[in-house]
Design an enzyme around this catalytic site. Structure first.
Site, PDB file in Angstrom:
ATOM      1  N   THR A 143      45.289  15.600   1.634  1.00  0.00           N
ATOM      2  CA  THR A 143      45.409  16.508   2.775  1.00  0.00           C
ATOM      3  C   THR A 143      46.206  15.910   3.940  1.00  0.00           C
ATOM      4  O   THR A 143      46.083  14.729   4.253  1.00  0.00           O
ATOM      5  CB  THR A 143      43.998  16.907   3.266  1.00  0.00           C
ATOM      6  OG1 THR A 143      43.305  17.489   2.175  1.00  0.00           O
ATOM      7  CG2 THR A 143      44.061  17.887   4.419  1.00  0.00           C
ATOM      8  N   GLU A 144      47.019  16.769   4.558  1.00  0.00           N
ATOM      9  CA  GLU A 144      47.787  16.387   5.746  1.00  0.00           C
ATOM     10  C   GLU A 144      47.661  17.513   6.770  1.00  0.00           C
ATOM     11  O   GLU A 144      47.212  18.609   6.432  1.00  0.00           O
ATOM     12  CB  GLU A 144      49.265  16.194   5.367  1.00  0.00           C
ATOM     13  CG  GLU A 144      49.472  15.045   4.405  1.00  0.00           C
ATOM     14  CD  GLU A 144      50.946  14.813   4.094  1.00  0.00           C
ATOM     15  OE1 GLU A 144      51.809  15.509   4.688  1.00  0.00           O
ATOM     16  OE2 GLU A 144      51.215  13.944   3.261  1.00  0.00           O
ATOM     17  N   PRO A 145      48.092  17.247   8.020  1.00  0.00           N
ATOM     18  CA  PRO A 145      47.994  18.306   9.029  1.00  0.00           C
ATOM     19  C   PRO A 145      48.625  19.620   8.562  1.00  0.00           C
ATOM     20  O   PRO A 145      48.111  20.700   8.840  1.00  0.00           O
ATOM     21  CB  PRO A 145      48.745  17.717  10.218  1.00  0.00           C
ATOM     22  CG  PRO A 145      48.584  16.234  10.072  1.00  0.00           C
ATOM     23  CD  PRO A 145      48.553  15.970   8.593  1.00  0.00           C
ATOM     24  N   GLN A 175      15.985  30.834   8.005  1.00  0.00           N
ATOM     25  CA  GLN A 175      15.300  32.076   8.370  1.00  0.00           C
ATOM     26  C   GLN A 175      13.816  32.024   8.001  1.00  0.00           C
ATOM     27  O   GLN A 175      12.973  32.439   8.788  1.00  0.00           O
ATOM     28  CB  GLN A 175      15.997  33.265   7.667  1.00  0.00           C
ATOM     29  CG  GLN A 175      15.588  34.619   8.202  1.00  0.00           C
ATOM     30  CD  GLN A 175      16.057  34.836   9.639  1.00  0.00           C
ATOM     31  OE1 GLN A 175      17.046  34.248  10.080  1.00  0.00           O
ATOM     32  NE2 GLN A 175      15.344  35.657  10.389  1.00  0.00           N
ATOM     33  N   GLU A 177      37.841  20.531  -1.040  1.00  0.00           N
ATOM     34  CA  GLU A 177      38.177  20.530  -2.477  1.00  0.00           C
ATOM     35  C   GLU A 177      38.733  21.899  -2.892  1.00  0.00           C
ATOM     36  O   GLU A 177      38.502  22.381  -3.978  1.00  0.00           O
ATOM     37  CB  GLU A 177      36.915  20.199  -3.278  1.00  0.00           C
ATOM     38  CG  GLU A 177      37.210  19.449  -4.534  1.00  0.00           C
ATOM     39  CD  GLU A 177      37.072  17.948  -4.371  1.00  0.00           C
ATOM     40  OE1 GLU A 177      37.257  17.435  -3.244  1.00  0.00           O
ATOM     41  OE2 GLU A 177      36.829  17.308  -5.388  1.00  0.00           O
TER      42      GLU A 177
END
Lengths: 388, 262
Positions: A129-131, A340, A367
């Site tokens: 992952t990258e920006p 709840q 993921e």
């Protein structure tokens, strides 16, 4: 408690029981504290290493336990997740980091890196992952330029689980921009490599025991022998890694939902309002029934997918995506319902369900978001029917 | 170095129920565990093994099902286990148990340098068997140990009291009983657990270890248990409310005199 008989092997029963016991004795007493202090569960991982659990999925010849079925690992993740997915993600992210090595590395690379990961002496992380490259993994901007017998890496990876804590990183970088996804390669980068830095530790909604950091590469020189396979197969390696890792995320969902169900049923049995336990109210009891059905169907689906993976590694993207999507949606809904059921107490930090609900959200995101899973499933469907 | 650890399989007392009619423990459906202090003793032995390279043997006396406790220790990494099991041992008190374990240890091929016990068992709470075995084997003993280091033939230990601790040194062979604060017992590895499932368990009878029938089991036990009972629950007592302190004190004194307490 009666548990469905899923026909586990001897080692699977051992794994389930030992991790269940470990989670109760070693993780449960500290989970709230780890969450509150955003503290990485280093000691827990070290102990899991000594118990052979860090190397479950690593072949025996490289120092692992070499489990026969991917279900073995799934059971370990599920049982840890029943108590804390901040811990279980730190555990499972090692597999994510190690999978590209197991799937695509040379014998020499495996010998160099896998034994210390199997023993838990070292930790691994996977960096995709990258920006600007999240769901659109093809948008990777980190580059690797070959100069002599080295690659020079430049760029920034974002939200890397085990970032800063891990010793071994499998990093995706572009070696040939013109080729698009086929121009991405996968490298093994060791922690203390010059030019390799870590950004700040992220503050998160949930899974706070886990470490999430930026990885920054500034003219970081990596020996050419650290390239996994050959240039251009990085994207394929990542997709194969996700195929095997997504059922693991689904297992986190099942475990977490089971943990929330455990809390909800226990509470409903003992909490008295209007002179009777709240479980005496049909409306509430049916809620518990629906929660239990969701957990069990998700579990059955995850186990079935893991068993499918044992035989049909090449043809599992669709099923992997299905179980990740379903089990994590179940997890969000069951943990929300558990809060709840516990009412005001559920909202308080003294009770574990508020953490479970906060933790659940990430499962629908990382993921591959659950929207991306639907993309994978629907594309596979359309393709399959087109070839009928 | 050879370290022997004696353990006892006990009912999990977090889950104990007493039959109100017979005042005996209800054993049906109660999970059996290794006496927790004995787990600390096993851990201490394994730590010494890792540091100094020792052989660790675990011994227990008990019914055939005590085998499962021994298997647990194999999973943890001990080298050898022995189960002393014989009808003749049934009904042993602490004296007869100490005698049998002493005989069992003497029957081992390799003489132990160190014999470890947990400080006491959580079912009987007597803390007598460790010292008893030391007597039968004519070995020195240090009880309530929280720390042990071995250098050559010398053991350096810390023995704990309510208000402090003693540093002591003793030559091997030696018997120690250990405390909970000694360590945190490890959890078994997967390989260990798989190995333990298949391990052969050595079983010795009273005759094999040369135990005299007159000294074993119920016949050899000088202790006679007359009665076991749960102490009656305390009833609420009397509250004196709503009066001035002096009046209340007078009422209390009056009541105590009535009861002939004062």
């Amino acid at each position: 408690m009666f548990e469905m008989d899923y026909g586990f092997s001897e080692s699977q029963i051992e794994i389930r029981d030992m991790v269940r016991e470990f989670a109760q004795e070693r993780v449960k007493p500290v989970r709230a504290e780890l969450d509150e202090n955003e503290e990485f569960p280093r000691e827990i991982l070290t102990e899991l290493g000594k118990m052979d659990l860090m190397g479950l999925y690593i072949p025996e010849e490289y120092g692992g336990f070499g489990c026969e079925s991917s279900l073995d690992f799934i059971l370990a993740i599920e049982e840890l997740s029943r108590v804390c997915i901040g811990v279980s993600v730190s555990y499972a992210a090692n597999a994510l980091g190690a999978d590209p090595i197991i799937i695509g590395a040379s014998d020499e690379q495996k010998k160099k890196y896998l034994p210390s990961l199997a023993s838990g002496e070292k930790l691994a992380a996977f960096a995709l992952t990258e920006p600007n490259a999240g769901s659109d993994a093809g948008g990777i901007a980190t580059t690797a330029r070959k100069v002599g017998d080295k690659y020079i890496l430049n760029g920034t990876k974002q939200w890397i689980t085990n970032g800063g804590e891990a010793d071994v990183y499998t990093v995706l970088a572009v070696t040939n921009k013109a080729k698009g996804p086929r121009g991405v390669s996968c490298f093994i980068v060791e922690k203390d490599t010059p030019g390799f830095h870590f950004g700040k530790k992220e503050k998160k909604l949930g899974i706070r025991a886990s470490a999430t950091r930026e990885l920054i590469f500034e003219d970081c020189e990596v020996p050419a022998e650290n390239l996994i396979g050959r240039e251009g197969i990085g994207f394929m390696l990542a997709m194969k890694t996700f195929d095997v890792s997504r059922p693991g995320i689904a297992a986190q969902g099942v475990g977490l939902a089971q943990g929330a169900l455990d809390e909800a049923v226990q509470y409903a049995r003992t909490r008295v309002q209007f002179g009777k336990p709240i479980a005496a109210n049909q409306g509430l009891r049916w809620m518990l029934a629906d929660m239990a059905v969701k957990v069990e169907t998700a579990r059955a689906m995850v186990y079935a997918t893991a068993r499918h993976a044992d035989k049909h590694m090449k043809n599992m993207s669709k099923f992997s995506a299905m179980c990740k999507l379903y089990a994590t949606d179940v997890s969000m809904s069951v943990t929300t319902d558990a809060v709840q059921v516990l009412g005001g107490y559920g909202f308080m930090r003294e009770y574990p369900v508020e953490k479970m609900m906060r933790d659940a959200k990430i499962l629908q995101i990382y993921e591959g978001t659950n929207q991306i899973q639907r993309e994978v499933i629907s594309h596979a469907l359309v393709k399959e029917y087109a070839s009928l | 170095m050879h370290i022997v650890v004696c353990i006892k399989q006990v009912p999990d007392t977090s889950d104990v129920k007493i039959n109100p009619e017979t005042n005996t423990l209800i054993r049906e459906g109660v999970v059996s565990i290794i006496n927790p202090f004995d787990e600390n003793a096993v851990e201490a032995a394994l730590v010494l093994k890792e540091k100094l390279g020792a052989k660790v043997t675990v011994m227990t006396m008990g019914p055939p099902q005590a085998e499962s406790a021994l298997r647990e220790t194999i999973a943890l990494g001990v080298d050898d286990v022995v189960l002393l099991s014989d009808r003749a041992f049934a009904g042993s008190d602490t004296w007869a148990t100490s005698y049998a374990l002493g005989k069992g240890i003497a029957h081992l091929e390799e003489r132990p340098d160190l014999i470890l016990f947990g400080k006491q068992a959580i079912d009987g709470d007597t803390a007598q068997v460790g010292p008893g075995v030391a007597e039968f084997l004519n070995l020195p003993i240090i009880t309530y140990v929280r720390k042990v280091e071995v250098e050559g033939q010398l053991a350096k230990v810390e023995r704990v009291f309510e208000d402090g601790y003693e540093r002591m040194e003793a030559e091997l062979p030696l018997v120690l009983t250990v405390l909970k604060e000694m360590n945190v017992p490890r959890m078994a590895s997967l390989r260990g657990r798989m190995k333990a499932k298949k391990a052969e368990i050595k079983k010795w009878t009273a005759a094999e270890i040369g135990a005299d029938p007159e000294n074993t089991g119920l016949a050899g036990s000088p202790t006679k248990v007359v009665k076991i009972f749960s102490p009656p629950k305390k009833v609420g007592g009397i509250k004196i409310e709503g009066t001035a302190a002096l009046d209340a004190a007078r009422t209390v004194v009056g009541k105590l005199k009535e009861q002939k307490v004062i």
